[in-house]
Design a protein around this motif. Structure first.
Motif, mmCIF file in Angstrom:
data_model
loop_
_atom_site.group_PDB
_atom_site.id
_atom_site.type_symbol
_atom_site.label_atom_id
_atom_site.label_comp_id
_atom_site.label_asym_id
_atom_site.label_seq_id
_atom_site.Cartn_x
_atom_site.Cartn_y
_atom_site.Cartn_z
ATOM 1 N N ILE A 12 0.941 -1.271 0.065
ATOM 2 C CA ILE A 12 0.056 -0.122 -0.106
ATOM 3 C C ILE A 12 0.842 1.393 -0.040
ATOM 4 O O ILE A 12 0.750 2.360 -0.910
ATOM 5 C CB ILE A 12 -0.874 -0.030 1.074
ATOM 6 C CG1 ILE A 12 -1.754 -1.396 1.155
ATOM 7 C CG2 ILE A 12 -1.861 1.289 1.135
ATOM 8 C CD1 ILE A 12 -2.572 -1.652 2.541
ATOM 9 N N GLY A 13 2.000 1.196 0.836
ATOM 10 C CA GLY A 13 2.782 2.283 0.575
ATOM 11 C C GLY A 13 3.453 2.966 -0.698
ATOM 12 O O GLY A 13 3.320 3.965 -0.864
ATOM 13 N N SER A 14 3.921 1.893 -1.346
ATOM 14 C CA SER A 14 4.355 2.266 -2.714
ATOM 15 C C SER A 14 3.154 2.877 -3.517
ATOM 16 O O SER A 14 3.568 3.842 -4.430
ATOM 17 C CB SER A 14 5.108 1.038 -3.205
ATOM 18 O OG SER A 14 3.973 0.056 -3.713
ATOM 19 N N HIS A 15 2.059 2.335 -3.568
ATOM 20 C CA HIS A 15 0.962 2.971 -4.583
ATOM 21 C C HIS A 15 0.767 4.336 -4.002
ATOM 22 O O HIS A 15 0.007 5.120 -4.653
ATOM 23 C CB HIS A 15 -0.131 1.887 -4.474
ATOM 24 C CG HIS A 15 -0.048 0.715 -5.125
ATOM 25 N ND1 HIS A 15 0.746 -0.369 -4.683
ATOM 26 C CD2 HIS A 15 -0.304 0.449 -6.567
ATOM 27 C CE1 HIS A 15 0.725 -1.379 -5.634
ATOM 28 N NE2 HIS A 15 0.187 -0.958 -6.556
ATOM 29 N N THR A 16 0.782 4.511 -2.534
ATOM 30 C CA THR A 16 0.292 5.921 -1.879
ATOM 31 C C THR A 16 1.598 6.699 -2.461
ATOM 32 O O THR A 16 1.241 7.869 -2.827
ATOM 33 C CB THR A 16 0.334 5.921 -0.468
ATOM 34 O OG1 THR A 16 -0.793 4.900 -0.201
ATOM 35 C CG2 THR A 16 -0.082 6.991 0.139
ATOM 36 N N VAL A 17 2.906 6.336 -2.535
ATOM 37 C CA VAL A 17 3.959 7.362 -2.735
ATOM 38 C C VAL A 17 3.686 7.802 -4.423
ATOM 39 O O VAL A 17 3.642 8.908 -4.730
ATOM 40 C CB VAL A 17 5.381 6.417 -2.953
ATOM 41 C CG1 VAL A 17 6.448 7.064 -3.564
ATOM 42 C CG2 VAL A 17 5.822 6.187 -1.246
ATOM 43 N N VAL A 18 3.222 6.851 -5.208
ATOM 44 C CA VAL A 18 2.984 7.245 -6.616
ATOM 45 C C VAL A 18 1.763 8.270 -6.782
ATOM 46 O O VAL A 18 2.025 9.323 -7.358
ATOM 47 C CB VAL A 18 2.640 5.832 -7.342
ATOM 48 C CG1 VAL A 18 1.757 6.194 -8.773
ATOM 49 C CG2 VAL A 18 3.878 5.251 -7.638
ATOM 50 N N GLU A 19 0.776 7.854 -5.944
ATOM 51 C CA GLU A 19 -0.506 9.155 -5.771
ATOM 52 C C GLU A 19 0.025 10.476 -5.250
ATOM 53 O O GLU A 19 -0.293 11.384 -5.584
ATOM 54 C CB GLU A 19 -1.368 8.399 -5.066
ATOM 55 C CG GLU A 19 -2.014 7.235 -5.716
ATOM 56 C CD GLU A 19 -2.523 7.306 -7.323
ATOM 57 O OE1 GLU A 19 -1.983 6.494 -7.987
ATOM 58 O OE2 GLU A 19 -2.874 8.202 -7.849
ATOM 59 N N LEU A 20 0.979 10.219 -4.137
ATOM 60 C CA LEU A 20 1.422 11.680 -3.699
ATOM 61 C C LEU A 20 2.427 12.505 -4.585
ATOM 62 O O LEU A 20 2.125 13.379 -4.536
ATOM 63 C CB LEU A 20 2.311 11.333 -2.396
ATOM 64 C CG LEU A 20 1.627 10.963 -1.109
ATOM 65 C CD1 LEU A 20 2.428 10.117 -0.092
ATOM 66 C CD2 LEU A 20 0.883 11.983 -0.598
ATOM 67 N N GLN A 21 3.395 11.780 -5.448
ATOM 68 C CA GLN A 21 4.122 12.387 -6.092
ATOM 69 C C GLN A 21 3.160 12.988 -7.344
ATOM 70 O O GLN A 21 3.549 13.735 -7.840
ATOM 71 C CB GLN A 21 5.106 11.315 -6.840
ATOM 72 C CG GLN A 21 6.126 11.111 -5.753
ATOM 73 C CD GLN A 21 7.076 10.106 -6.468
ATOM 74 O OE1 GLN A 21 6.886 9.144 -7.254
ATOM 75 N NE2 GLN A 21 8.631 10.447 -6.136
ATOM 76 N N VAL A 27 8.416 13.481 -1.757
ATOM 77 C CA VAL A 27 8.425 11.852 -0.858
ATOM 78 C C VAL A 27 9.806 11.552 -0.487
ATOM 79 O O VAL A 27 10.612 11.428 -1.138
ATOM 80 C CB VAL A 27 7.517 11.072 -1.704
ATOM 81 C CG1 VAL A 27 7.281 9.686 -0.626
ATOM 82 C CG2 VAL A 27 5.961 11.549 -2.031
ATOM 83 N N VAL A 28 9.670 11.412 0.965
ATOM 84 C CA VAL A 28 10.962 10.759 1.494
ATOM 85 C C VAL A 28 10.203 9.315 2.073
ATOM 86 O O VAL A 28 9.304 9.305 2.791
ATOM 87 C CB VAL A 28 11.549 11.393 2.551
ATOM 88 C CG1 VAL A 28 12.862 10.758 3.221
ATOM 89 C CG2 VAL A 28 11.860 13.038 2.001
ATOM 90 N N VAL A 29 11.082 8.420 1.704
ATOM 91 C CA VAL A 29 10.412 6.925 1.929
ATOM 92 C C VAL A 29 11.612 6.220 3.076
ATOM 93 O O VAL A 29 12.762 6.221 2.832
ATOM 94 C CB VAL A 29 10.593 5.786 0.787
ATOM 95 C CG1 VAL A 29 10.251 4.414 1.299
ATOM 96 C CG2 VAL A 29 9.301 6.321 0.014
ATOM 97 N N ILE A 30 11.075 5.584 4.115
ATOM 98 C CA ILE A 30 11.801 4.767 5.126
ATOM 99 C C ILE A 30 11.241 3.551 5.044
ATOM 100 O O ILE A 30 9.922 3.321 4.950
ATOM 101 C CB ILE A 30 11.449 5.504 6.363
ATOM 102 C CG1 ILE A 30 12.213 6.588 6.689
ATOM 103 C CG2 ILE A 30 12.114 4.248 7.538
ATOM 104 C CD1 ILE A 30 12.193 7.183 8.357
ATOM 105 N N ASP A 31 12.210 2.569 4.745
ATOM 106 C CA ASP A 31 11.653 1.059 4.811
ATOM 107 C C ASP A 31 12.890 0.250 5.132
ATOM 108 O O ASP A 31 14.022 0.648 5.061
ATOM 109 C CB ASP A 31 11.346 0.539 3.333
ATOM 110 C CG ASP A 31 10.383 -0.487 3.301
ATOM 111 O OD1 ASP A 31 9.199 -0.461 3.034
ATOM 112 O OD2 ASP A 31 10.898 -1.396 3.778
ATOM 113 N N ASN A 32 12.551 -0.707 5.803
ATOM 114 C CA ASN A 32 13.645 -1.596 6.534
ATOM 115 C C ASN A 32 13.862 -2.690 5.572
ATOM 116 O O ASN A 32 14.621 -3.920 5.841
ATOM 117 C CB ASN A 32 13.485 -2.136 7.944
ATOM 118 C CG ASN A 32 12.266 -3.222 8.170
ATOM 119 O OD1 ASN A 32 11.576 -3.435 7.063
ATOM 120 N ND2 ASN A 32 11.962 -3.232 9.213
ATOM 121 N N LEU A 33 13.188 -3.031 4.441
ATOM 122 C CA LEU A 33 13.264 -4.132 3.504
ATOM 123 C C LEU A 33 13.293 -5.211 3.995
ATOM 124 O O LEU A 33 13.292 -6.221 3.354
ATOM 125 C CB LEU A 33 14.764 -3.840 2.764
ATOM 126 C CG LEU A 33 14.957 -2.611 2.299
ATOM 127 C CD1 LEU A 33 16.090 -2.525 1.600
ATOM 128 C CD2 LEU A 33 13.924 -2.310 1.001
#
Ligand code: WQD
Length: 337
Positions: A12-21, A27-33
């Motif tokens: 869900i996060g990645s799809h939200t990053v796209v819509e925010l951009q 957008v700054v993304v934090i993820d621990n992979l």
């Protein structure tokens, strides 16, 4: 406007990053992979032609969270997705869930308290309702005793945010998701379940593509139209857009309450067999499945009353079940070729 998206390489996060951009946010993304892949960054960039700033941080490390906010002093809002989310795993390993889903939230909120005007959006879940008495489910439905540690972390998370917002400058919106499915229409990003999928739709698409022998349908003796359990399956891009409009509401901040809660679903319930039929229609494939016993912890039915999100956020799901299943199928075929 600079927005932090935690868990921004997740489904869900990645799809939200796209819509925010797409809406012009930086957008700054934090993820621990732990439950995502760095390749998702490339997928986001292929869609929006903008590569978000990425920092590989584990939010359970308090010092790393503090250092991040010391470095990024101009964060205008945070959308917090980063959390463990497998119901079954949470039963086996509760402490992993309480540490990852609660500690991380506390450390984030401690930093947000220091920000002039902090806008915070929390990824919650319809799981907090348990088996609601009345369908469709409104936001006033009682939060019931959690059916899993995962669900409990969502309930506790909502309470922590409400308590902190009362005594700080944090304004928050809690989004209670129903069942997110599908993938971006470009098939550049989508769901990447690790191991055997726990959720229905990725299991269906992996069966259809030949990765799994057949789908097990967990129970056909429920008191529903066809005996199988009913859920509200919402296209992940519709869900992503709900985050954008919620953030815009917080930023405008026109006399809103400190904490607002919204159910994010389509408002329509679909049974497991109806999802299978819809998938066979969009994929033109016969899906092998067998009926087995019920899965522990499953509710009979859950679908959203979305009047509040429609009226206050001006948001409404745009995609149908078939649209979402078609996008999931397109994505599955792409990643398997
Ligand atoms: C949907 C229906 C299953 C798999 C969970 C979490 C929720 C959210 C979404 C994180 C149920 C049936 C499933 C299978 C099946 N997670 N099913 N065979 O359980 O409604 O919600 O995932 O945010 O918080 O609770 O979703 O996709 O697992 O199941 O018959 O192989 O499909 O019994 O009726 P669920 P699901």
């Amino acid at each position: 406007m600079k927005i932090l998206v935690t868990g921004g390489l997740g489904f869900i996060g990645s799809h939200t990053v796209v819509e925010l951009q797409n809406e012009g946010f930086e957008v700054v993304v934090i993820d621990n992979l732990f439950n995502s892949s760095i390749d998702v960054l490339d997928g986001i960039e292929r869609i929006t032609k903008k590569r978000p700033v990425f920092e590989n941080i584990d939010l359970r490390d308090k010092k790393s969270v503090q250092d991040f906010f010391a470095k990024h002093k101009d964060i205008n809002g945070v959308i917090h997705f980063a959390a463990s989310k497998a119901v079954g795993e949470s039963v086996e390993n509760p402490l992993l869930y309480y540490e990852n889903n609660i500690n991380a939230l506390v450390y984030l909120l401690q930093e947000l308290q220091a920000i002039e005007k902090a806008n915070f959006i929390f990824s919650s879940s319809c799981t907090v309702y348990g088996q609601a008495e009345k369908m469709p489910i409104t936001e006033n439905a009682p939060v019931q005793e959690a059916m899993s540690p995962y669900g409990n972390t969502k309930q506790i998370g909502e309470e922590i945010i409400s308590d902190v917002a009362k005594v700080s400058n944090i304004n928050a919106i809690l989004l209670r998701y129903f069942n997110p499915i599908g993938a971006h229409p470009s098939a550049e990003i989508g769901e990447l379940p690790l191991g055997v999928p726990q959720n229905l739709v990725p299991f269906i698409t992996q069966t259809a593509v030949g990765l799994r022998k057949e789908l097990s349908v967990f129970g056909d003796d429920y008191p529903t139209s066809d005996g199988t359990a009913v859920r509200d399956y919402i296209h992940v891009v519709d869900l992503a857009n709900a985050h954008v409009v919620a953030l815009q509401r917080l930023i405008k901040n026109k006399n809103i309450q400190k904490v607002e809660t919204f159910n994010i679903g389509t408002g329509k319930g679909s049974s497991v067999l109806e999802v299978i039929t819809a998938f066979e229609k969009v994929s033109n494939k016969k899906l092998p499945y067998k009926i087995v016993g019920r899965r522990a912890g499953d509710v009979i039915e859950a679908y959203a009353n979305t009047d509040k999100a429609n009226k206050i956020l001006g948001w409404q799901a745009q995609s149908s079940l078939e649209d979402a299943l078609s996008s999931a199928w397109k994505w599955e075929q792409k990643i398997r070729n």
